[in-house]
Motif scaffolding. Structure first.
Motif, PDB file in Angstrom:
ATOM      1  N   UNK A  23       0.828  -1.202   0.000  1.00  0.00           N
ATOM      2  CA  UNK A  23       0.000   0.000   0.000  1.00  0.00           C
ATOM      3  C   UNK A  23       0.869   1.261   0.000  1.00  0.00           C
ATOM      4  N   UNK A  24       1.932   1.257   0.794  1.00  0.00           N
ATOM      5  CA  UNK A  24       2.806   2.430   0.856  1.00  0.00           C
ATOM      6  C   UNK A  24       3.541   2.656  -0.462  1.00  0.00           C
ATOM      7  N   UNK A  25       3.952   1.571  -1.131  1.00  0.00           N
ATOM      8  CA  UNK A  25       4.609   1.717  -2.435  1.00  0.00           C
ATOM      9  C   UNK A  25       3.660   2.351  -3.443  1.00  0.00           C
ATOM     10  N   UNK A  26       2.402   1.926  -3.425  1.00  0.00           N
ATOM     11  CA  UNK A  26       1.421   2.480  -4.354  1.00  0.00           C
ATOM     12  C   UNK A  26       1.139   3.950  -4.039  1.00  0.00           C
ATOM     13  N   UNK A  27       1.101   4.298  -2.746  1.00  0.00           N
ATOM     14  CA  UNK A  27       0.909   5.699  -2.376  1.00  0.00           C
ATOM     15  C   UNK A  27       2.108   6.528  -2.832  1.00  0.00           C
ATOM     16  N   UNK A  28       3.305   5.971  -2.706  1.00  0.00           N
ATOM     17  CA  UNK A  28       4.518   6.697  -3.096  1.00  0.00           C
ATOM     18  C   UNK A  28       4.545   6.967  -4.596  1.00  0.00           C
ATOM     19  N   UNK A  29       3.956   6.072  -5.385  1.00  0.00           N
ATOM     20  CA  UNK A  29       3.908   6.274  -6.837  1.00  0.00           C
ATOM     21  C   UNK A  29       3.082   7.511  -7.190  1.00  0.00           C
ATOM     22  N   UNK A  30       2.114   7.840  -6.359  1.00  0.00           N
ATOM     23  CA  UNK A  30       1.260   8.984  -6.652  1.00  0.00           C
ATOM     24  C   UNK A  30       1.873  10.307  -6.203  1.00  0.00           C
ATOM     25  N   UNK A  31       2.999  10.256  -5.493  1.00  0.00           N
ATOM     26  CA  UNK A  31       3.659  11.489  -5.072  1.00  0.00           C
ATOM     27  C   UNK A  31       4.350  12.133  -6.266  1.00  0.00           C
ATOM     28  N   UNK A  32       4.590  13.435  -6.201  1.00  0.00           N
ATOM     29  CA  UNK A  32       5.302  14.096  -7.295  1.00  0.00           C
ATOM     30  C   UNK A  32       6.697  13.491  -7.474  1.00  0.00           C
ATOM     31  N   UNK A  33       7.142  13.393  -8.711  1.00  0.00           N
ATOM     32  CA  UNK A  33       8.438  12.783  -9.000  1.00  0.00           C
ATOM     33  C   UNK A  33       9.590  13.593  -8.420  1.00  0.00           C
ATOM     34  N   UNK A  34       9.428  14.912  -8.286  1.00  0.00           N
ATOM     35  CA  UNK A  34      10.511  15.740  -7.759  1.00  0.00           C
ATOM     36  C   UNK A  34      10.891  15.331  -6.344  1.00  0.00           C
ATOM     37  N   UNK A  35       9.946  14.801  -5.589  1.00  0.00           N
ATOM     38  CA  UNK A  35      10.235  14.364  -4.220  1.00  0.00           C
ATOM     39  C   UNK A  35      11.245  13.231  -4.224  1.00  0.00           C
ATOM     40  N   UNK A  36      11.026  12.214  -5.057  1.00  0.00           N
ATOM     41  CA  UNK A  36      11.946  11.082  -5.104  1.00  0.00           C
ATOM     42  C   UNK A  36      13.272  11.485  -5.739  1.00  0.00           C
ATOM     43  N   UNK A  37      13.251  12.457  -6.663  1.00  0.00           N
ATOM     44  CA  UNK A  37      14.487  12.911  -7.295  1.00  0.00           C
ATOM     45  C   UNK A  37      15.369  13.625  -6.281  1.00  0.00           C
ATOM     46  N   UNK A  38      14.773  14.391  -5.382  1.00  0.00           N
ATOM     47  CA  UNK A  38      15.553  15.087  -4.361  1.00  0.00           C
ATOM     48  C   UNK A  38      16.244  14.096  -3.438  1.00  0.00           C
ATOM     49  N   UNK A  39      15.536  13.044  -3.075  1.00  0.00           N
ATOM     50  CA  UNK A  39      16.117  12.057  -2.169  1.00  0.00           C
ATOM     51  C   UNK A  39      17.272  11.324  -2.838  1.00  0.00           C
ATOM     52  N   UNK A  40      17.116  10.981  -4.109  1.00  0.00           N
ATOM     53  CA  UNK A  40      18.138  10.196  -4.785  1.00  0.00           C
ATOM     54  C   UNK A  40      19.320  11.043  -5.228  1.00  0.00           C
ATOM     55  N   UNK A  41      19.169  12.377  -5.263  1.00  0.00           N
ATOM     56  CA  UNK A  41      20.256  13.223  -5.717  1.00  0.00           C
ATOM     57  C   UNK A  41      21.275  13.505  -4.616  1.00  0.00           C
ATOM     58  N   UNK A  42      20.956  13.116  -3.395  1.00  0.00           N
ATOM     59  CA  UNK A  42      21.905  13.328  -2.311  1.00  0.00           C
ATOM     60  C   UNK A  42      23.150  12.485  -2.562  1.00  0.00           C
TER      61      UNK A  42
END
Length: 52
Positions: A23-42
């Motif tokens: 359920x959390x993975x599916x919720x995360x898919x609906x988040x804006x992509x910029x959020x995951x890009x910020x985390x991975x750019x560290x």
């Protein structure tokens, strides 16, 4: 005074955790992509020295 009833666990802990993770993975898919890009750019590396 009423007696408390025991609650029977129908699913195992592992099954419940798997469902929550799904359920959390599916919720995360609906988040804006910029959020995951910020985390991975560290960039991993040395921490900055503390000022004294």
């Amino acid at each position: 005074m009423q007696r408390r009833r025991r609650f029977k666990q129908i699913q195992s802990l592992e099954e419940r955790l798997a469902e929550i993770a799904k359920r959390l993975r599916e919720e995360a898919k609906s988040l804006p992509q910029e959020w995951s890009a910020k985390k991975s750019s560290a960039k991993p590396g040395k921490p900055k020295p503390a000022r004294t």
